[in-house]
Motif scaffolding. Structure first.
Motif, PDB file in Angstrom:
ATOM      1  N   ASN A 306     -22.545 -18.604 -13.000  1.00 13.50           N
ATOM      2  CA  ASN A 306     -22.829 -19.207 -14.302  1.00 13.50           C
ATOM      3  C   ASN A 306     -21.751 -18.947 -15.346  1.00 13.50           C
ATOM      4  O   ASN A 306     -21.975 -18.259 -16.344  1.00 13.50           O
ATOM      5  N   PRO A 307     -20.568 -19.498 -15.164  1.00  9.85           N
ATOM      6  CA  PRO A 307     -19.529 -19.320 -16.184  1.00  9.85           C
ATOM      7  C   PRO A 307     -19.929 -19.985 -17.499  1.00  9.85           C
ATOM      8  O   PRO A 307     -20.483 -21.092 -17.510  1.00  9.85           O
ATOM      9  N   ARG A 308     -19.640 -19.315 -18.592  1.00  7.71           N
ATOM     10  CA  ARG A 308     -19.894 -19.845 -19.931  1.00  7.71           C
ATOM     11  C   ARG A 308     -18.542 -20.231 -20.539  1.00  7.71           C
ATOM     12  O   ARG A 308     -17.868 -19.395 -21.147  1.00  7.71           O
ATOM     13  N   LEU A 309     -18.138 -21.489 -20.328  1.00 11.30           N
ATOM     14  CA  LEU A 309     -16.885 -22.001 -20.883  1.00 11.30           C
ATOM     15  C   LEU A 309     -17.203 -22.579 -22.258  1.00 11.30           C
ATOM     16  O   LEU A 309     -17.722 -23.683 -22.382  1.00 11.30           O
ATOM     17  N   LYS A 310     -16.884 -21.825 -23.292  1.00  9.21           N
ATOM     18  CA  LYS A 310     -17.447 -22.061 -24.615  1.00  9.21           C
ATOM     19  C   LYS A 310     -16.603 -23.007 -25.463  1.00  9.21           C
ATOM     20  O   LYS A 310     -15.373 -23.034 -25.344  1.00  9.21           O
ATOM     21  N   PRO A 311     -17.263 -23.750 -26.354  1.00  8.88           N
ATOM     22  CA  PRO A 311     -16.518 -24.548 -27.342  1.00  8.88           C
ATOM     23  C   PRO A 311     -15.797 -23.625 -28.319  1.00  8.88           C
ATOM     24  O   PRO A 311     -16.083 -22.429 -28.379  1.00  8.88           O
ATOM     25  N   PRO A 312     -14.847 -24.162 -29.102  1.00  9.14           N
ATOM     26  CA  PRO A 312     -14.200 -23.346 -30.135  1.00  9.14           C
ATOM     27  C   PRO A 312     -15.193 -22.927 -31.215  1.00  9.14           C
ATOM     28  O   PRO A 312     -16.384 -23.230 -31.144  1.00  9.14           O
ATOM     29  N   TRP A 313     -14.692 -22.253 -32.238  1.00  8.52           N
ATOM     30  CA  TRP A 313     -15.555 -21.801 -33.336  1.00  8.52           C
ATOM     31  C   TRP A 313     -16.281 -22.996 -33.942  1.00  8.52           C
ATOM     32  O   TRP A 313     -15.661 -23.986 -34.322  1.00  8.52           O
ATOM     33  N   ASP A 314     -17.584 -22.892 -34.034  1.00  8.60           N
ATOM     34  CA  ASP A 314     -18.415 -24.014 -34.459  1.00  8.60           C
ATOM     35  C   ASP A 314     -19.591 -23.460 -35.244  1.00  8.60           C
ATOM     36  O   ASP A 314     -20.522 -22.887 -34.677  1.00  8.60           O
ATOM     37  N   ARG A 315     -19.540 -23.599 -36.565  1.00  9.76           N
ATOM     38  CA  ARG A 315     -20.601 -23.049 -37.405  1.00  9.76           C
ATOM     39  C   ARG A 315     -21.929 -23.744 -37.162  1.00  9.76           C
ATOM     40  O   ARG A 315     -22.988 -23.098 -37.129  1.00  9.76           O
TER      41      ARG A 315
END
Length: 696
Positions: A306-315
């Motif tokens: 389950n890799p968590r490939l995250k979006p950039p900083w996103d408020r």
């Protein structure tokens, strides 16, 4: 990868395949797989012009794995990773397109140490017949295997953009079948096998005699249970000086006491060299105040899932869920600690710190390292109660009034409260022509499902002549909230909407297709409450096909062609990758089929570009809003049904195809690299399908 595993070949410009011929490099034994499990050959100084190419590689043994990485001459675009495909028992190949001059190409062979070698590399520039045949057969195979979901119109557009002489898109093999690879295959391509040695060496070179001081941030109540022993053990022997800091102590620390802060409230461990890479990310770019990286889960038997490939900083996304989690590295400074109180975040200082950074630091100073640098061992989801208290404390510091709801799946919904006296007027602009049935459904659904918002409906009629449509339009002026303006002439989506805007009286504009149907009662209030915020540009809705599958959940640039809709064809009730389909989040662009924007922002960028008559005008508008420093937002809590292009149909005339090619060329020339890689999309995810599957 250690230097001993790499062979470099200076090809020279005279050997570059400018003509349609193959250039072959026979390789020496320097390409052997050694104890590191890989062998790499780097072809330098290629200086290849933009074109389509085929690279073929022969190995000494079958059952090997081959990957390639292309580097561009001007360094404007990120490296292009190329997954080689079997083309025989001991042969691998890939056809790809580049849109900028290519400087070098690295070929990596992975497998068991021993006798396997790279034997030969062949690079050929393709002619137009070969390119056409390649794309057509790939598209046909995909269509035959997935008929219900194959979009012939979109695929034709992509093929046209690739083949047109003025097209300038790097398609990167997007007609390959995606999603059938494993995480292990993905790691083989995207993870460095050097065990962190290069990161540690680079850190020593930059830091010199100074040993960076890193504070491990734990909850305010310091005891043995607060310290993650797995993490501390994984950091022993690093090139960094470690100490433990509690959340309540942070506000009293100066920049001289600590260099960096690393929250350790998630259970897990760091792979070798991970912390050094995080520190390097901040040392190499002094403008950055913080960086975070990707993570996965490590099981008791040592396997990773389950890799968590995250979006950039996103408020927007962080207000819905703590998607950043670990690892998060912060450059500590006195002004960040001044007035900072994390004492309420006894068990979750990382979430509180991430929210504080987004509130106190400019967005460009917050970075992301797209690499797996943390293995989380606790597979349980975070405590929603703790996250809610942290988020409520953060929201209380904002100027706008909000209310917070906890949804069934554990995510949050922040409602932006608008006093009745300050409720803006909304103008809903609907272009239409001879589309009686769907227009009637659209208008009736708006009236039936919209309350609490002052709105007007402006129907921009593009020259309807069919009797049923003309009769229906004649009855609409009896409805006080509906106005009709006549805009005959050739269809130009941008011009029609710009002209209709001149008749609008609302502070918020909502551009809506006539082949939509409102299915959620809060749709307009949700769009308005987000669009009226001064930092927001365009706001898009979640659009569903009549069967409930997703038609639009934001636009992804450079995925599946010039652009595609995120999560297309996924069940509209599913969470999507990392729960993104259930969260309000920042996107690069949204579709003009349902787009809300402040009238002042719309006017400031000059409205839609009328040179873009049919395609890309909505994306272009969003990119110009983004260039102003605004953020574009997708909200799943405004839901509509959308039949997609029912009014105009599919136009394959020569004139239409030529116009489409011109509009794609305009977008490519105007926005350059942005059209190749969406900044909100992780580089390790598939370029082919917009459903956030691994790029293997």
């Amino acid at each position: 990868m250690s230097a001993s595993n790499i062979s470099s070949y200076d090809t020279g410009a005279d050997r570059a395949p400018y003509r349609r011929r193959a250039v072959v490099w026979p390789l020496s034994t320097a390409a052997d797989i050694t104890e590191g499990g890989t062998g790499t050959v780097s072809l330098e100084n290629l200086n290849l012009p933009p074109d389509w190419y085929r690279v073929k590689v022969w190995t000494s043994e079958a059952q090997s794995a081959v990957a390639a990485r292309a580097r561009f001459l001007e360094g404007r675009r990120a490296d292009l990773r190329i997954r080689m495909e079997p083309a025989g028992k001991k042969c691998f190949q890939k056809i790809f397109k580049i849109a900028e001059p290519l400087s070098s190409l690295s070929i990596t062979l992975s497998g068991e140490p021993g006798s396997r070698k790279l034997r030969r590399i062949e690079l050929r520039a393709l002619n137009r017949f070969s390119i056409t045949w390649f794309l057509a057969t790939k598209a046909a195979r995909y269509a035959l295997s997935n008929r219900r979901r194959f979009n012939w119109k979109t695929s034709w557009s992509h093929l046209l953009a690739a083949l047109h002489p003025r097209g300038n898109f790097a398609f990167r093999g997007r007609y390959d079948r995606p999603g059938n690879g494993t995480y292990e295959k993905w790691r083989m391509v995207y993870e460095s096998p050097d065990g962190g040695t290069s990161a540690a060496n680079a850190l020593r070179d930059i830091a010199g005699s100074h040993r960076p001081r890193l504070g491990l941030l734990v909850g305010s109540q310091l005891d043995a249970s607060n310290i993650n022993k797995e993490i501390v053990t994984s950091l022993i022997g690093s090139t960094i000086e470690l100490c433990v800091v509690t959340a309540s102590e942070l506000k009293n620390l100066s920049g001289s006491d600590l260099d960096f802060i690393l929250p350790v409230d998630y259970k897990g461990l760091f792979p070798s060299g991970a912390v050094e890479r995080l520190v390097l990310g901040l040392l190499e770019n002094t403008r950055l105040a913080a960086v975070f990286a990707d993570s996965d889960f490590i099981m008791a038997d040592g396997t990773r899932q389950n890799p968590r490939l995250k979006p950039p900083w996103d408020r927007e996304l962080l207000w819905c869920a703590d998607y950043i989690r670990a690892p998060l590295m912060v450059r500590w400074a006195s002004d960040l600690g001044a007035g900072l109180d994390l004492s309420g975040a006894d068990l979750k200082p990382s979430y509180a710190l991430a929210l504080t950074l987004l509130a106190r630091r400019p967005r460009e100073s917050l970075g992301r390292i797209p690499a797996i640098l943390f293995h989380q061992s606790d597979v349980n989801e975070p405590d929603t109660g703790i996250d809610r208290r942290i988020l409520e404390d953060h929201l209380s510091t904002l100027q706008d009034r909000t209310s917070l709801k906890v949804l069934e799946d554990g995510t949050f919904k922040v409602d932006w409260l608008i006093p009745a006296a300050r409720m803006p007027r909304v103008s809903i602009i609907i272009p239409s022509k001879d589309n009686f049935a769907t227009l009637k459904t659209c208008i009736e659904s708006i009236i039936a499902n919209t309350a609490g918002v002052d709105y007007e409906i402006i129907i921009a009629d593009n020259g309807s002549s069919q009797r049923d449509t003309v009769e229906y339009l004649s009855t609409l002026p009896d409805i006080s909230s509906v106005n009709i303006i006549r805009l005959p002439g050739p269809f130009n989506f941008s011009k029609i909407n710009n002209d209709a805007r001149g008749h609008a009286t609302g502070e918020i504009l909502v551009f809506l297709n006539d082949d939509t149907k409102i299915v959620s009662g809060e749709w307009l209030f949700e769009l308005v409450s987000v669009a009226r915020r001064r930092e927001v540009g365009a706001v898009g809705a979640l659009l569903l096909y009549p069967d409930g599958s997703v038609q639009h959940a934001g636009v992804l640039l450079g995925v599946g062609g010039p652009a595609d809709h995120a999560f297309r064809y996924l069940d509209g009730n599913s969470p999507g990758y990392l729960g993104l389909l259930r969260c309000r989040r920042e996107v690069t662009a949204v579709t003009g089929a349902c787009l809300a924007v402040s009238a002042s922002h719309f006017d400031a960028v000059g409205g839609f570009d009328e040179m873009l008559m049919v395609t890309c005008n909505d994306v272009d508008l969003c990119l110009r809003l983004r260039a102003m420093g605004l953020v574009n937002v997708l909200t799943p809590w405004a839901r509509l049904e959308h039949w997609e292009s029912m009014t105009r149909g599919v136009d394959f005339t020569d004139e239409a195809l030529e116009r489409q090619a011109d509009e794609l060329r305009i977008m490519s020339e105007r926005w350059g690299a942005l059209m190749d890689r969406d900044p909100t999309y992780h580089p390790g995810l598939s370029d082919f399908e917009p459903n956030y599957c691994l790029s293997v």
